[in-house]
Design a protein around this motif. Structure first.
Motif, PDB file in Angstrom:
ATOM      1  N   ASN A  36     -27.782 -56.025 -28.574  1.00 36.84           N
ATOM      2  CA  ASN A  36     -27.118 -54.787 -28.161  1.00 36.84           C
ATOM      3  C   ASN A  36     -27.004 -54.634 -26.646  1.00 36.84           C
ATOM      4  O   ASN A  36     -25.996 -54.143 -26.137  1.00 36.84           O
ATOM      5  CB  ASN A  36     -27.818 -53.576 -28.785  1.00 36.84           C
ATOM      6  CG  ASN A  36     -29.277 -53.453 -28.387  1.00 36.84           C
ATOM      7  OD1 ASN A  36     -29.867 -54.376 -27.818  1.00 36.84           O
ATOM      8  ND2 ASN A  36     -29.875 -52.320 -28.695  1.00 36.84           N
ATOM      9  N   GLN A  39     -24.165 -56.907 -25.383  1.00 31.94           N
ATOM     10  CA  GLN A  39     -22.869 -56.345 -25.741  1.00 31.94           C
ATOM     11  C   GLN A  39     -22.532 -55.143 -24.858  1.00 31.94           C
ATOM     12  O   GLN A  39     -21.382 -54.971 -24.430  1.00 31.94           O
ATOM     13  CB  GLN A  39     -22.865 -55.928 -27.211  1.00 31.94           C
ATOM     14  CG  GLN A  39     -22.932 -57.093 -28.179  1.00 31.94           C
ATOM     15  CD  GLN A  39     -23.037 -56.637 -29.616  1.00 31.94           C
ATOM     16  OE1 GLN A  39     -23.607 -55.592 -29.925  1.00 31.94           O
ATOM     17  NE2 GLN A  39     -22.490 -57.427 -30.524  1.00 31.94           N
ATOM     18  N   LYS A 208     -25.144 -53.955 -44.690  1.00 32.22           N
ATOM     19  CA  LYS A 208     -24.443 -52.687 -44.449  1.00 32.22           C
ATOM     20  C   LYS A 208     -24.899 -51.614 -45.434  1.00 32.22           C
ATOM     21  O   LYS A 208     -25.113 -50.456 -45.048  1.00 32.22           O
ATOM     22  CB  LYS A 208     -22.932 -52.896 -44.556  1.00 32.22           C
ATOM     23  CG  LYS A 208     -22.141 -51.638 -44.205  1.00 32.22           C
ATOM     24  CD  LYS A 208     -20.648 -51.905 -44.164  1.00 32.22           C
ATOM     25  CE  LYS A 208     -19.890 -50.644 -43.744  1.00 32.22           C
ATOM     26  NZ  LYS A 208     -18.424 -50.889 -43.649  1.00 32.22           N
ATOM     27  N   ASN A 240     -21.821 -48.362 -38.778  1.00 33.23           N
ATOM     28  CA  ASN A 240     -21.077 -49.446 -38.123  1.00 33.23           C
ATOM     29  C   ASN A 240     -21.733 -49.889 -36.825  1.00 33.23           C
ATOM     30  O   ASN A 240     -21.744 -51.083 -36.500  1.00 33.23           O
ATOM     31  CB  ASN A 240     -19.635 -49.007 -37.873  1.00 33.23           C
ATOM     32  CG  ASN A 240     -18.816 -48.931 -39.144  1.00 33.23           C
ATOM     33  OD1 ASN A 240     -19.148 -49.577 -40.140  1.00 33.23           O
ATOM     34  ND2 ASN A 240     -17.759 -48.132 -39.138  1.00 33.23           N
ATOM     35  N   LYS A 244     -23.220 -53.716 -36.251  1.00 32.30           N
ATOM     36  CA  LYS A 244     -22.817 -54.606 -35.165  1.00 32.30           C
ATOM     37  C   LYS A 244     -24.035 -55.263 -34.518  1.00 32.30           C
ATOM     38  O   LYS A 244     -23.987 -56.430 -34.132  1.00 32.30           O
ATOM     39  CB  LYS A 244     -22.016 -53.829 -34.118  1.00 32.30           C
ATOM     40  CG  LYS A 244     -20.592 -53.531 -34.543  1.00 32.30           C
ATOM     41  CD  LYS A 244     -19.806 -52.880 -33.421  1.00 32.30           C
ATOM     42  CE  LYS A 244     -18.360 -52.642 -33.842  1.00 32.30           C
ATOM     43  NZ  LYS A 244     -17.571 -52.039 -32.738  1.00 32.30           N
ATOM     44  N   GLU A 245     -25.123 -54.514 -34.401  1.00 37.71           N
ATOM     45  CA  GLU A 245     -26.334 -55.086 -33.813  1.00 37.71           C
ATOM     46  C   GLU A 245     -26.919 -56.173 -34.712  1.00 37.71           C
ATOM     47  O   GLU A 245     -27.359 -57.223 -34.227  1.00 37.71           O
ATOM     48  CB  GLU A 245     -27.356 -53.975 -33.558  1.00 37.71           C
ATOM     49  CG  GLU A 245     -26.910 -52.995 -32.484  1.00 37.71           C
ATOM     50  CD  GLU A 245     -27.891 -51.863 -32.273  1.00 37.71           C
ATOM     51  OE1 GLU A 245     -28.962 -51.871 -32.919  1.00 37.71           O
ATOM     52  OE2 GLU A 245     -27.601 -50.974 -31.458  1.00 37.71           O
ATOM     53  N   GLN A 247     -25.202 -57.929 -36.936  1.00 41.38           N
ATOM     54  CA  GLN A 247     -24.254 -59.035 -36.878  1.00 41.38           C
ATOM     55  C   GLN A 247     -24.494 -59.898 -35.649  1.00 41.38           C
ATOM     56  O   GLN A 247     -24.422 -61.134 -35.718  1.00 41.38           O
ATOM     57  CB  GLN A 247     -22.824 -58.508 -36.863  1.00 41.38           C
ATOM     58  CG  GLN A 247     -22.316 -58.032 -38.204  1.00 41.38           C
ATOM     59  CD  GLN A 247     -20.918 -57.453 -38.120  1.00 41.38           C
ATOM     60  OE1 GLN A 247     -20.486 -56.979 -37.073  1.00 41.38           O
ATOM     61  NE2 GLN A 247     -20.200 -57.471 -39.232  1.00 41.38           N
ATOM     62  N   SER A 305     -17.949 -65.258 -34.153  1.00 41.12           N
ATOM     63  CA  SER A 305     -18.648 -64.040 -33.729  1.00 41.12           C
ATOM     64  C   SER A 305     -17.745 -63.131 -32.904  1.00 41.12           C
ATOM     65  O   SER A 305     -17.840 -61.911 -32.995  1.00 41.12           O
ATOM     66  CB  SER A 305     -19.911 -64.402 -32.933  1.00 41.12           C
ATOM     67  OG  SER A 305     -19.578 -65.012 -31.711  1.00 41.12           O
ATOM     68  N   GLU A 309     -15.348 -58.867 -34.018  1.00 46.79           N
ATOM     69  CA  GLU A 309     -15.193 -57.632 -33.254  1.00 46.79           C
ATOM     70  C   GLU A 309     -13.759 -57.110 -33.308  1.00 46.79           C
ATOM     71  O   GLU A 309     -13.497 -55.995 -32.863  1.00 46.79           O
ATOM     72  CB  GLU A 309     -15.584 -57.868 -31.791  1.00 46.79           C
ATOM     73  CG  GLU A 309     -17.042 -58.239 -31.588  1.00 46.79           C
ATOM     74  CD  GLU A 309     -17.974 -57.138 -32.041  1.00 46.79           C
ATOM     75  OE1 GLU A 309     -17.680 -55.964 -31.744  1.00 46.79           O
ATOM     76  OE2 GLU A 309     -18.981 -57.441 -32.699  1.00 46.79           O
ATOM     77  N   ASP A 314     -13.265 -59.583 -42.550  1.00 54.22           N
ATOM     78  CA  ASP A 314     -14.391 -60.504 -42.398  1.00 54.22           C
ATOM     79  C   ASP A 314     -14.222 -61.765 -43.240  1.00 54.22           C
ATOM     80  O   ASP A 314     -14.487 -62.873 -42.782  1.00 54.22           O
ATOM     81  CB  ASP A 314     -15.706 -59.806 -42.783  1.00 54.22           C
ATOM     82  CG  ASP A 314     -16.146 -58.807 -41.735  1.00 54.22           C
ATOM     83  OD1 ASP A 314     -15.491 -58.740 -40.669  1.00 54.22           O
ATOM     84  OD2 ASP A 314     -17.138 -58.100 -41.971  1.00 54.22           O
TER      85      ASP A 314
END
Length: 328
Positions: A36, A39, A208, A240, A244-245, A247, A305, A309, A314
């Protein structure tokens, strides 16, 4: 306020500071240097270098160069692989670059990944620049151990704390299934590639669902007064953000695996590998690869990866990537 709220509030503060011309010259970003916090730093830099009116667009040349860590006016430094230290000479090189003229006539920036790995000489070399920063420069220190930095460094930077957002609690859901996929790499044919893509998609779907359940439980406890429509918006946003973290962690493990294979193919000694506990599997896969195909696999995982985004399904991303990774 939970970790996602902290992240959103910090990002809004950065955007407001950029738009009003009141950014600080240096920030300590506390979070995962490969997740995180990284990013967040990339998004921060995109504000400076994005070529579109609506920033960041994530599509222009400036944004893509930031993602690739190749922008001409940004210098990235991180610990050396053997010593795991950031040396004073590296910091001095960064400082010299930031005092020179910008190549593109705008901001100059520097990023220190795992800044807690600076030794005493490195930190002392950084202090003078923090006290007297050049104009139009931005320095980002990324660390998950801010307490390891000198208090004098912390006091001269704006501090942004990003929670891991519960991603570590999801480890037991994804880590073992992901390792099973990696142990079976590379796919033997197109059908095998499709199977692996489905397994990765199912893995992230389970993550998720787990995150969504956890967020819903938090909302039930803390936000009872929210109406249904607002509750749904908050649930989706928080889920979400945390996904993302996770992922980022999943793709980091995949990338580390492929890099280990590449290192073995290139004749690197085993004590420099990350997944050394899986040496037998790594060696099996290294025998299948050439140096060129192992490097291509690293690049395919990196590309996968990045594509996640964007607004692409997916399953399409995973299927295309695993087909490219299949044996030829």
């Amino acid at each position: 306020m939970d970790g996602t709220d902290l992240h959103a509030e910090a990002w809004q503060g950065i955007k407001n500071g950029y738009e009003s011309g009141r950014l600080a010259h240096a920030y300590v970003i506390v979070g995962s240097p490969r997740g995180n916090a990284l990013q967040f730093a990339e998004s921060f830099l995109k504000l400076l270098y994005c070529e579109r009116a609506e920033k960041p667009c994530n599509e222009c040349a400036g944004c893509r160069q930031v993602e690739a860590h190749s922008h001409v006016d940004t210098l990235w430094i991180e610990p050396l692989s053997k010593s795991r230290q950031i040396l004073a000479e590296d910091v001095r090189g960064l400082i010299r670059r930031m005092t020179q003229t910008s190549f593109e006539g705008g901001w100059k920036s520097g990023v220190i990944l795992s800044a807690d790995c600076m030794n005493e000489s490195s930190e002392n070399a950084l202090l003078k620049t923090l006290e007297e920063p050049p104009a139009n420069t931005l320095l980002l220190l990324i660390t998950d151990s801010a307490e390891s930095l000198l208090p004098t460094i912390i006091s001269r930077c704006q501090k942004i704390v990003l929670s891991e957002g519960g991603s570590s609690a999801m480890d037991e859901i994804w880590r073992e299934p992901l390792m099973s996929i990696l142990h079976a790499m590379p796919p033997s044919n197109g059908l095998d590639a499709a199977r692996m893509a489905s397994l990765l998609k199912a893995l992230l779907d389970r993550v998720k669902d787990g995150i969504s359940d956890a967020v819903m439980e938090e909302l039930d406890q803390d936000d009872e007064a929210l109406d249904e429509s607002k509750l749904k918006i908050i649930l989706e946003a928080r889920t979400n953000a945390r996904l993302k973290e996770v992922q980022a962690d999943v793709f980091r493990v995949m990338l580390d695996w492929q890099r280990d294979v590449l290192m073995l193919v290139s004749g690197v000694v085993s004590d420099e590998l990350i997944h050394v506990q899986d040496m037998e599997k790594l060696e099996e896969q290294a025998k299948i690869h050439t140096q060129g195909s192992a490097l291509k696999a690293v690049r395919e995982v990196e590309a996968m990866s990045r594509r996640v985004e964007r607004n692409i399904p997916d399953m399409q991303i995973f299927d295309e990537a695993f087909r490219k990774l299949a044996r030829r």
